[in-house]
Design a protein around this motif. Structure first.
Motif, short mmCIF file in Angstrom:
data_model
loop_
_atom_site.label_atom_id
_atom_site.label_comp_id
_atom_site.label_asym_id
_atom_site.label_seq_id
_atom_site.Cartn_x
_atom_site.Cartn_y
_atom_site.Cartn_z
N UNK A 21 43.54 57.40 62.62
CA UNK A 21 44.38 56.28 63.06
C UNK A 21 45.31 55.90 61.92
N UNK A 22 46.61 55.97 62.18
CA UNK A 22 47.57 55.51 61.17
C UNK A 22 47.54 53.99 61.12
N UNK A 23 47.43 53.44 59.94
CA UNK A 23 47.37 51.98 59.83
C UNK A 23 48.63 51.47 59.12
N UNK A 24 48.87 51.98 57.92
CA UNK A 24 50.07 51.59 57.15
C UNK A 24 50.28 50.08 57.10
N UNK A 25 49.22 49.37 56.78
CA UNK A 25 49.32 47.91 56.71
C UNK A 25 48.94 47.44 55.31
N UNK A 26 49.80 46.58 54.76
CA UNK A 26 49.52 46.00 53.46
C UNK A 26 48.21 45.23 53.52
N UNK A 27 47.41 45.39 52.50
CA UNK A 27 46.09 44.76 52.59
C UNK A 27 46.18 43.24 52.42
N UNK A 28 47.33 42.75 51.99
CA UNK A 28 47.48 41.31 51.89
C UNK A 28 48.05 40.69 53.17
#
Ligand code: GTP
Ligand code: MG
Ligand code: ZN
Lengths: 215, 113
Positions: A3-10
């Protein structure tokens, strides 16, 4: 399955910060996040700002501290609303802690709200709190090479206050060197050399803050 | 250091994504971290083991891709690694740089069952 997420962890933090900013906006409160190393002069600068700005603005302070209440007691002595957040060892304030703190402040009766973040030049830079502007204080005794060591901090802030400038004659410190280091990676950020002891530079610094808060 | 809260955020994000896709188990997480974050890889793994315990991410492999701190020169556009204490363009000597990588901190993807 991948699953591509590409989300900043903040992202979760920033979402909460956005909601807090909306709450502050709806109350007409301008919020400043003050970051710096331990002992850089955050509390002292806030006290000097309070003395200068209190006639004109209704002020409040949120104190982030690892454990003690020393700083919030100093602010409380000035007779302005102050709330203490103890991070219990945590190295930075986060949006979640602040979202619980804002409603505890008399927001409807405030114009400017200052947050003293935990003394730390790395972790604090990554966490938005719902503030409108963020600054870093870099004190003279810390040396003029700080921007080289903490480039992230010096590029994310809206202004830099160089504190304890009254100590320059006694230190191996060059304001030109410091400015040069900052300018290399952040050509436009305003830099305000200030001494809370002699009050030198306080006027220019407070003028900037006043202008920004009026936007 | 903030490895604990960073790791918690990573895990939360991964669990949220897994749930969204009805996945029962997370077997791998691919994380991208820029050097300027000053994050210590080993402690991320250390906290991950503790935090992921008894979650669908328990036992997942954590891959961390470290990106260098890179700058580009505003004068001549050349790109180079930002070296400590020496922020001068190696090509033209200019002292006006832009940080182009090194601040990343994101979950790139997860592998689920
Ligand atoms: N000479 C001089 N000393 C200052 C100045 N501002 C602060 N100090 C001194 O620096 C020390 C630390 O100041 P604080 O204001 O407590 O610093 P802080 O950043 O709030 O410290 P923590 O909250 O403990 O991280 C105190 O002894 C202050 O008196 C200044 O402008 N000039
Ligand atoms: Mg203080
Ligand atoms: Zn160049």
């Amino acid at each position: 399955m991948e699953i591509k997420v590409l989300t900043n962890i903040h992202k979760a933090n920033d979402d909460i910060a956005d909601r807090s900013r909306a709450l502050l906006d709806s109350n007409g409160v301008f919020c400043l996040n003050v970051m710096a190393s331990p002992g850089a002069g955050k509390t002292t600068l806030l006290l000097a700002m309070i003395r200068r700005l209190r006639e004109k603005f209704r002020l409040g302070v949120i104190e982030g501290d690892v454990s003690s209440t020393v700083d919030s007691e100093k602010i409380a002595k000035e007779g302005i609303p102050v709330l203490q957040i103890n991070t219990g060892g945590g190295c930075h304030l986060d949006a979640n802690q602040l979202s619980g703190a804002y409603p505890e402040m008399p927001l409807a009766d405030l114009d400017l709200l200052f947050i003293e973040n935990v003394g730390n030049l790395i972790c604090t830079a990554g966490y938005q709190l719902g503030e409108h502007k963020r600054i870093v204080i870099a004190s003279v005794p810390e040396g003029d090479d700080k921007p080289y060591k903490y480039p992230n901090m010096f590029t994310v802030v809206d202004a830099i206050v160089v504190s304890k400038t009254d100590l320059i004659p006694y230190m191996n410190y060059s304001l030109e060197e410091f400015t040069r280091a900052v300018r290399a990676i952040n050509p436009s950020v305003p830099i305000f050399p200030v001494s809370a002891t002699t009050e030198e530079g306080m006027e220019a610094w407070c003028d900037w803050l006043e202008k920004e808060s009026a936007r | 250091m903030h490895e604990l809260s960073v790791t918690q955020s990573l895990l939360d994000l991964a669990l949220e994504q897994a749930a969204l896709h009805d996945a029962q188990k997370i077997t791998r997480m691919d994380v991208v971290v820029g050097r300027l974050q000053g994050l210590v890889e080993d402690s991320v793994r250390f906290y991950f083991e503790i935090l992921a315990d008894e979650t669908p991410a328990q036992g997942a492999e954590v891959r961390i891709e470290m990106l260098p701190a890179m700058a580009s020169c505003r004068e001549c556009d050349s790109q180079f690694e930002l070296e400590e204490m020496n922020w001068v363009c190696p090509n033209c000597g200019a002292r006006t740089l832009e940080i182009i990588s090194g601040r990343e901190l994101y979950l790139k993807s997860i592998e689920v069952d």
